[in-house]
Design an enzyme around this catalytic site. Structure first.
Site, short mmCIF file in Angstrom:
data_model
loop_
_atom_site.label_atom_id
_atom_site.label_comp_id
_atom_site.label_asym_id
_atom_site.label_seq_id
_atom_site.Cartn_x
_atom_site.Cartn_y
_atom_site.Cartn_z
CE LYS A 52 -10.83 81.40 41.75
NZ LYS A 52 -10.41 82.40 40.77
CD GLN A 96 -9.23 85.85 40.94
OE1 GLN A 96 -9.10 84.72 41.37
NE2 GLN A 96 -10.25 86.21 40.19
CG ASP A 119 -7.93 80.16 35.64
OD1 ASP A 119 -8.96 79.66 36.15
OD2 ASP A 119 -7.38 81.20 36.06
#
Ligand code: NAP
Length: 286
Positions: A52, A96, A119
């Site tokens: 990422k 995460q 997200d």
């Protein structure tokens, strides 16, 4: 023989589009920024976070990494999220998963400012997706839609079958196919006679998490087959949910693993970061 859908090439095109948008925003004095938070030292999570960060660098997005020890308390993590929520340099916040067991993942996600929730896991954004009025799309399903579009096959009117009903893949995937006017069936572990349902699919999306689960007899000849799965086979080699060698000869289009859905997920995350920067600066997201 199916045509292979090249997720690497398509994700590179998405990232190039994002980089151009990041540049346009920069010229308006807005530098898109993202914070990636990692708690603990799960090796797979470390790889995802590094990928990422790499994608941020490739697209010109400013990134900050917070690598916290596994024993970080809920209060400490919530305090960091509050700090990032208030930081004008940061437009997107990504925590995460999986988090260590003592942390309440749901509570953490609900603490992220919905406008920074790149997200699209916050209940507010999930609800927006449900009603079709969304700015952020969950990255993996959004990537799948891009891959299907790349084939030129229309989703509208097609029988679309999604195997899997998780909150991060299966359910939003079904919703996006529905928004694209597909006729959608969601299958799961309690589905009876799965084969008879998948064999009617013009577009089949597998998000099960079981190596080579989708066999040739489950696939309609000429179907578009999208494999979200990331599993290890009996030799420890990365493989999808689809038995690629058996299904590829009868599908019209198929995604490989690796090199299919995986690279798209990160590219769509970068897209969401740009959308977040626009939203926070009152710019319309197209
Ligand atoms: P998950 O939360 O474990 O969900 C798996 C789903 O598959 C569940 O809905 C489950 O049904 C269903 N299922 C399990 N066994 C089944 C069976 N025998 N017949 C029909 N359905 C069955 O997994 P996930 O998070 O959605 O992820 C799915 C896969 O995608 C994993 O391999 C994951 O690693 C991969 N993934 C890849 C990406 C990427 O970027 N490429 C991103 C996310 C996930 P129940 O609900 O009834 O249990």
């Amino acid at each position: 023989m199916a045509q292979k859908i090249d997720g690497k090439a398509i994700s590179a095109a998405v990232k190039a589009r994002v980089a151009a948008e990041v540049e346009v925003l920069k010229q308006q004095g807005i530098h898109t920024g993202m914070a990636v938070v990692l708690v603990g030292d799960d090796p797979a999570s470390k790889i995802y976070v590094n990928n990422k960060k790499k994608a941020c660098a490739e697209t010109g997005i400013y990134s900050e990494e917070y690598a916290l020890p596994a024993e970080t308390t809920q209060e400490e993590l919530l305090a960091l999220i509050e700090k990032l929520n208030a930081d004008p340099k940061i437009h997107g916040i990504l925590v995460q998963s999986p988090l260590p067991r003592h942390l309440d993942e749901k509570l953490i996600v609900e603490h992220i400012d919905p406008n920074k929730d790149v997200d699209a896991f916050h209940a507010y954004n999930v609800g927006k997706i449900m009603i079709g009025d969304f700015a952020f799309l969950p990255c993996t399903p959004a990537g799948v839609i891009e891959l299907i579009r790349s084939t030129g096959v229309e989703i509208a009117g097609k029988n679309c079958v999604v195997i899997g009903r998780s909150n991060i893949v299966g359910k939003p995937m079904a919703m996006l196919l529905l928004h694209n006017n597909g006729t959608v069936t969601i299958c799961h572990s309690k589905t009876q006679d799965l084969k008879s349902i998948t064999a009617r699919a013009d577009i089949l999306v597998a998000a099960v998490g079981r190596a080579k689960f989708v066999t040739a007899d489950m696939v309609k000849p000429g179907a578009v087959v999208i494999d979200v799965g990331m599993n290890r086979d009996e030799n420890g080699k990365l493989c999808g949910d689809v038995d690629y060698a058996a299904v590829e000869p009868l599908a019209s289009f198929i995604t490989p693993v690796p090199g299919g859905v995986g690279p798209m997920t990160i590219a769509m995350l970068m897209q969401n970061a740009v959308s977040a920067a626009k939203i926070q600066n009152g710019i319309a997201v197209n």
